[in-house]
Design a protein around this motif. Structure first.
Motif, mmCIF file in Angstrom:
data_model
loop_
_atom_site.group_PDB
_atom_site.id
_atom_site.type_symbol
_atom_site.label_atom_id
_atom_site.label_comp_id
_atom_site.label_asym_id
_atom_site.label_seq_id
_atom_site.Cartn_x
_atom_site.Cartn_y
_atom_site.Cartn_z
ATOM 1 N N ASN A 1 -19.653 20.823 -40.992
ATOM 2 C CA ASN A 1 -19.778 19.890 -39.992
ATOM 3 C C ASN A 1 -20.880 18.802 -40.089
ATOM 4 O O ASN A 1 -22.009 19.053 -39.458
ATOM 5 C CB ASN A 1 -20.011 21.052 -38.716
ATOM 6 C CG ASN A 1 -18.909 21.621 -38.012
ATOM 7 O OD1 ASN A 1 -17.771 20.978 -37.896
ATOM 8 N ND2 ASN A 1 -19.082 22.878 -37.816
ATOM 9 N N CYS B 1 -18.245 14.665 -37.423
ATOM 10 C CA CYS B 1 -18.623 13.565 -36.307
ATOM 11 C C CYS B 1 -17.673 12.535 -36.152
ATOM 12 O O CYS B 1 -17.413 11.938 -34.884
ATOM 13 C CB CYS B 1 -20.240 13.230 -36.394
ATOM 14 S SG CYS B 1 -20.701 12.625 -34.578
ATOM 15 N N GLN B 2 -17.901 11.725 -37.318
ATOM 16 C CA GLN B 2 -17.007 10.696 -37.321
ATOM 17 C C GLN B 2 -15.364 10.723 -36.541
ATOM 18 O O GLN B 2 -14.884 9.915 -35.996
ATOM 19 C CB GLN B 2 -16.838 9.828 -38.756
ATOM 20 C CG GLN B 2 -16.186 8.537 -38.739
ATOM 21 C CD GLN B 2 -16.847 7.408 -37.865
ATOM 22 O OE1 GLN B 2 -18.056 7.182 -37.950
ATOM 23 N NE2 GLN B 2 -15.977 6.863 -36.938
ATOM 24 N N ALA C 1 -19.230 15.810 -29.025
ATOM 25 C CA ALA C 1 -19.974 15.255 -30.250
ATOM 26 C C ALA C 1 -21.480 15.411 -29.730
ATOM 27 O O ALA C 1 -22.330 15.536 -30.909
ATOM 28 C CB ALA C 1 -19.408 13.908 -30.370
ATOM 29 N N LYS C 2 -22.000 14.979 -28.432
ATOM 30 C CA LYS C 2 -23.248 14.807 -28.357
ATOM 31 C C LYS C 2 -24.046 16.243 -28.574
ATOM 32 O O LYS C 2 -25.118 16.570 -29.034
ATOM 33 C CB LYS C 2 -23.548 14.301 -27.007
ATOM 34 C CG LYS C 2 -23.408 12.997 -26.830
ATOM 35 C CD LYS C 2 -23.740 12.656 -25.241
ATOM 36 C CE LYS C 2 -23.164 11.208 -24.794
ATOM 37 N NZ LYS C 2 -23.259 10.885 -23.500
ATOM 38 N N ARG D 1 -22.565 18.933 -30.268
ATOM 39 C CA ARG D 1 -22.491 19.572 -31.703
ATOM 40 C C ARG D 1 -23.403 18.647 -32.685
ATOM 41 O O ARG D 1 -23.739 19.324 -33.649
ATOM 42 C CB ARG D 1 -21.008 19.358 -32.008
ATOM 43 C CG ARG D 1 -20.709 20.061 -33.141
ATOM 44 C CD ARG D 1 -19.085 20.136 -33.199
ATOM 45 N NE ARG D 1 -18.674 20.801 -34.411
ATOM 46 C CZ ARG D 1 -17.269 20.896 -34.694
ATOM 47 N NH1 ARG D 1 -16.331 20.218 -33.885
ATOM 48 N NH2 ARG D 1 -16.814 21.233 -35.674
ATOM 49 N N PHE D 2 -23.893 17.353 -32.355
ATOM 50 C CA PHE D 2 -24.304 16.607 -33.380
ATOM 51 C C PHE D 2 -25.558 15.871 -32.708
ATOM 52 O O PHE D 2 -25.487 14.575 -32.326
ATOM 53 C CB PHE D 2 -23.457 15.780 -34.181
ATOM 54 C CG PHE D 2 -22.314 16.243 -34.821
ATOM 55 C CD1 PHE D 2 -22.500 16.806 -36.038
ATOM 56 C CD2 PHE D 2 -21.197 16.210 -34.321
ATOM 57 C CE1 PHE D 2 -21.538 17.446 -36.806
ATOM 58 C CE2 PHE D 2 -19.953 16.983 -34.982
ATOM 59 C CZ PHE D 2 -20.318 17.312 -36.136
ATOM 60 N N CYS E 1 -25.987 11.986 -37.931
ATOM 61 C CA CYS E 1 -24.715 12.217 -37.091
ATOM 62 C C CYS E 1 -24.767 11.325 -35.620
ATOM 63 O O CYS E 1 -23.805 10.861 -35.147
ATOM 64 C CB CYS E 1 -24.181 13.489 -36.839
ATOM 65 S SG CYS E 1 -24.100 14.360 -38.513
ATOM 66 N N ASN E 2 -26.043 11.800 -34.948
ATOM 67 C CA ASN E 2 -25.911 10.984 -33.668
ATOM 68 C C ASN E 2 -25.868 9.473 -33.418
ATOM 69 O O ASN E 2 -25.395 8.949 -32.428
ATOM 70 C CB ASN E 2 -27.346 11.523 -32.740
ATOM 71 C CG ASN E 2 -28.645 11.001 -33.575
ATOM 72 O OD1 ASN E 2 -28.482 10.057 -34.509
ATOM 73 N ND2 ASN E 2 -29.596 11.354 -33.100
ATOM 74 N N TRP F 1 -21.892 8.702 -32.645
ATOM 75 C CA TRP F 1 -21.225 8.738 -31.187
ATOM 76 C C TRP F 1 -22.169 8.013 -30.219
ATOM 77 O O TRP F 1 -21.740 7.386 -29.327
ATOM 78 C CB TRP F 1 -21.430 10.357 -30.944
ATOM 79 C CG TRP F 1 -22.610 10.912 -30.775
ATOM 80 C CD1 TRP F 1 -23.069 11.869 -31.547
ATOM 81 C CD2 TRP F 1 -23.617 10.933 -29.713
ATOM 82 N NE1 TRP F 1 -24.205 12.442 -31.360
ATOM 83 C CE2 TRP F 1 -24.653 11.830 -30.305
ATOM 84 C CE3 TRP F 1 -23.906 10.066 -28.559
ATOM 85 C CZ2 TRP F 1 -25.814 12.074 -29.344
ATOM 86 C CZ3 TRP F 1 -24.853 10.369 -27.979
ATOM 87 C CH2 TRP F 1 -25.959 11.331 -28.337
#
Length: 751
Positions: free
Chosen positions: A455, A460-461, A486-487, A489-490, A495-496, A499
């Protein structure tokens, strides 16, 4: 927000994965963690003894004890009340064994050191056959608990007499502290507190093996499945506890380094990395020159990776050169290859990057560095795409990476490959294929039987790709749910940023459609922290929408002069420039300005064809058709639209499809013959039908200004063919929308 905004962000995932593979602590020179026998460990082996000697265990007790024992032998030392609380919890419900543990500890407290010696004698008998040689012992010597008990026996046998007395004194304090706490609370109803919490900071004592296991688990989680790792603040507190138990634990400093990287704490990351290699540095009089050289060259390599993570490419190259020099002196081909791979990432000259990556693939494969080989193949495919190589060549390289990843079960690189395929399909304008690859990535990382999932940024993408598709088709509620996932989870970098960019672009698009220019401009400027070129392009869109054309052309000039501009950005800048020119100057000097726009768009069309950007080719042809229509060449415009519209309808979102239908309707009506009237009326009705399709699509994405323009056009064309009821209906709808929404219709000169 256009689906074409999501282009080739997977390369960020590649460099993140490269950093996580190359930044490894040198295990050959790691100091051995010292482990001692503590009262907590004695209490744990007493619990194991009582469980093994019990012959009335039921199935649920067996299951609960197995889970509890694993947690006990892997956790830090807990106070006795916390240990008993855990056993009394409904999750385990081991009341009988908790009561026996208390009885045994009270016996040690009352009878003295003899009871402690008898305890370890009884532990030895657990692993011996009771009746005859073929009977099974109560505890297998080779089981997890058997190995743990044997290790505790070895530790006890190594203790001197004064150390045994010290252990007994610690046991007394351990039991007495529990008795004191019972005076204020009832243990049978109290809950276990998290031993990472503030109340237990000073009580946490980590043994060597438990500390190693915890560091390994958290480091693995940070690199493969970050949401399973502890939050950054809690992990920092945990590292501090580990270092209090053992200040020379290099792995704990390395875990702190990874934790600082995830929150972009540069100073903390540098400090942790320096401390890590300070603890790993071998002593001059106790190590060979090879050990010292190995530590120093890998320290330089890790420092280069750290600076590369924060985009300090020049400083990273200096550290990398130091690592290369030390590796050449020692003849370390593996270190040289790792440095070579990073050099191909750090170098800025595109003409040299391709050859460096090709050599990196060959050398890594020869040395058997499979993870580096897989990453190099993905980077090679990415480089080929940017060099405008044929798409079949690009995907053939990715197929080789797929084979290597499957052969060696590298799930992280499988995910990165799916993300790269998704980005490449989007780059080439095949958004359905891009969405399919993103969903395959998510499917690859799901399922109850999956033991190891990745993950990282690629996952995330893929989630954001799905959200972007939903946004493009007007499913805003579903898109918000996906982005919220997404927020959650990442939450951390890098990663942030993925999103965040999607979310900000979505907000900006809605603000533009609501004609909130000031707020839209603020959001566009905020995007610069995530993507500078994207921010400039969005500022041009804001300037075009509110009529600030000189400022828009200024931003376009800055985009074209940017050192890292790629063909998609150049084409998008050309499209926006042609629109600004059309709106601002076409009426004053029509022919000359139109010729200039056509030349600019033809250059963009050639660039799109050279780089195999099919969707951009279609968009450029649509803009060319709009210019031809404004010049009074409706037949040529209609032919251009017919050539481009299948691509737009096949791979565009609702907004782009609506614009395509709107332009097609306008071209169709403009090309209708003047006579006979019936033939013209039939063609105009076909054009109105196309405008109605565009209206449906614009309604789905809430593009009110476009809807008002279409209703206005429909009223005009209905009036021309004498369909007065339909004309009046369109006029009534226009008046209603004009009263309800303050937005002005879009300029008819714009596509």
């Amino acid at each position: 927000m256009s689906m074409n905004d999501n282009r080739l962000y997977a390369i960020n995932d590649i460099c993140n994965r490269m950093s996580k593979e190359f930044v490894t602590v040198d295990g050959n020179v790691r100091k051995i963690q010292k482990e001692t026998l503590t009262p907590y460990k004695v209490a744990t082996v007493i619990l194991i003894k009582e469980y093994c000697n019990d012959t009335t265990k039921v199935i649920m007790e067996r299951r609960n004890f197995c889970l509890a024992s694993l947690k006990l032998i892997q956790s830090a030392d807990m106070e006795l009340d916390a240990l008993l609380n855990m056993l009394y919890e409904p999750e385990y419900a081991l009341h009988r064994f908790a009561d026996r543990l208390e009885i045994n500890l009270d016996a040690v407290h009352e009878k003295g050191i003899d009871q402690l010696l008898d305890l370890f004698d009884n532990l030895r008998r657990l692993m011996e056959s009771k009746d005859h040689a073929l009977s099974l012992p109560a505890l297998s010597r080779n089981s997890v608990l058997g190995l743990y008990v044997r290790r505790m026996l070895i530790f006890f046998e190594k203790l001197a007499f004064d150390q045994v007395v010290a252990l007994y004194n610690d046991m007394e304090k351990y039991v007495v502290k529990k008795i004191d706490s019972l005076e204020n609370s009832d243990i049978s109803i109290s809950k276990q507190e998290d031993f990472f919490g503030p109340d237990n900071k000073a009580k946490t004592i980590w043994g060597g093996r438990q500390a190693e296991l915890l560091v390994a688990q958290q480091a693995h989680a940070l690199q493969t499945d970050e949401h399973k790792a502890l939050p950054p603040v809690e992990l920092r507190v945990l590292v501090q506890d580990l270092l209090k138990s053992n200040p020379y634990n290099a792995d704990a400093h390395y875990l702190s380094y990874l934790n600082c990287i995830r929150v972009n704490d540069f100073c903390g990351a540098v400090d942790s990395l320096y401390h890590c290699f300070d603890r790993l540095a071998p002593l001059e009089n106790r190590s060979t020159p090879e050990d010292r050289s190995r530590t120093f060259r890998y320290a330089a390599l890790n420092l280069a990776v750290l600076h590369a993570q924060f985009n300090h490419k020049e400083v990273a190259q200096y550290a990398l050169k130091e690592a290369i020099k030390l590796a050449q002196e020692a003849g370390d081909n593996v270190c040289l290859q790792l440095a070579h791979s990073w050099m191909s990432y750090l170098i800025s000259k595109e003409n040299k990057k391709g050859s460096l990556i090709e050599r990196s693939v060959g050398k890594a494969s020869l040395l058997g560095i499979t993870h580096t080989t897989g990453l190099s193949l993905i980077s090679h495919a990415h480089s080929y795409a940017l060099e405008a190589k044929n798409p079949p060549q690009v995907f053939e390289i990715l197929m080789k990476s797929d084979m290597l990843n499957c052969q060696h079960s590298m799930s992280d690189l499988m995910s990165v490959t799916f993300a790269e395929k998704s980005a490449l399909w989007a780059y080439y304008g095949k958004m359905e294929m891009a969405s399919l690859c993103g969903q395959l990535l998510l499917l690859h990382n799901t399922g109850d039987k999956k033991q190891h999932m990745f993950n990282g940024p690629s996952t995330c993408q893929a989630i954001v790709t799905v959200a972007n598709m939903l946004i493009e088709f007007g499913e805003y509620a579903l898109a918000d749910i996906v982005l919220a996932h997404a927020k959650e989870r990442f939450p951390n970098s890098p990663c942030n940023k993925i999103w965040m960019l999607s979310e900000q672009l979505h907000i900006l698009t809605q603000l533009l459609r609501q004609e909130k220019w000031g707020e839209a401009e603020a959001v566009a400027r905020n995007i610069s922290s995530l993507d500078q070129l994207e921010s400039k392009l969005r500022l041009v869109e804001v300037c075009l929408a509110k009529g600030d054309f000189p400022k828009g052309l200024e931003h376009i000039g800055a985009i074209e002069e940017h050192p890292h501009v790629t063909p998609p950005y150049v084409i998008r800048a050309a499209l926006l420039s042609s629109q600004i020119t059309c709106v601002s100057s076409l009426l004053d000097n029509g022919t000359a300005i139109a010729t200039n726009c056509i030349m600019r768009l033809c250059s963009a069309l050639e660039l799109a064809a050279q780089n195999h950007l099919s969707y951009y080719k279609a968009l450029v042809k649509m803009h060319l058709a709009n210019i031809q229509l404004l010049m009074g060449l409706p037949v040529l415009a209609l032919n251009s639209v017919k050539d481009a519209i299948p691509t737009v309808l096949g791979h565009g979102g609702c907004y782009d499809q609506g614009r395509a239908f709107m332009l097609y309707g306008k071209c169709l009506i403009a090309s209708a013959p003047e006579k006979p009237f019936e033939a013209r009326k039939e063609i105009i009705l076909g054009g109105i039908k196309s405008l109605s399709k565009a209206q449906e699509l614009f309604t789905k994405v809430n593009a009110i200004a476009k809807i008002k323009s279409i209703v206005h056009l429909q009223a005009v064309f209905y009036n021309e063919i004498n369909l007065l009821p339909e004309r009046n209906q369109c006029a009534f709808e226009f008046r209603q929308m004009d009263e309800q929404y303050l937005m002005t219709p879009t300029d008819l000169f714009l596509y």
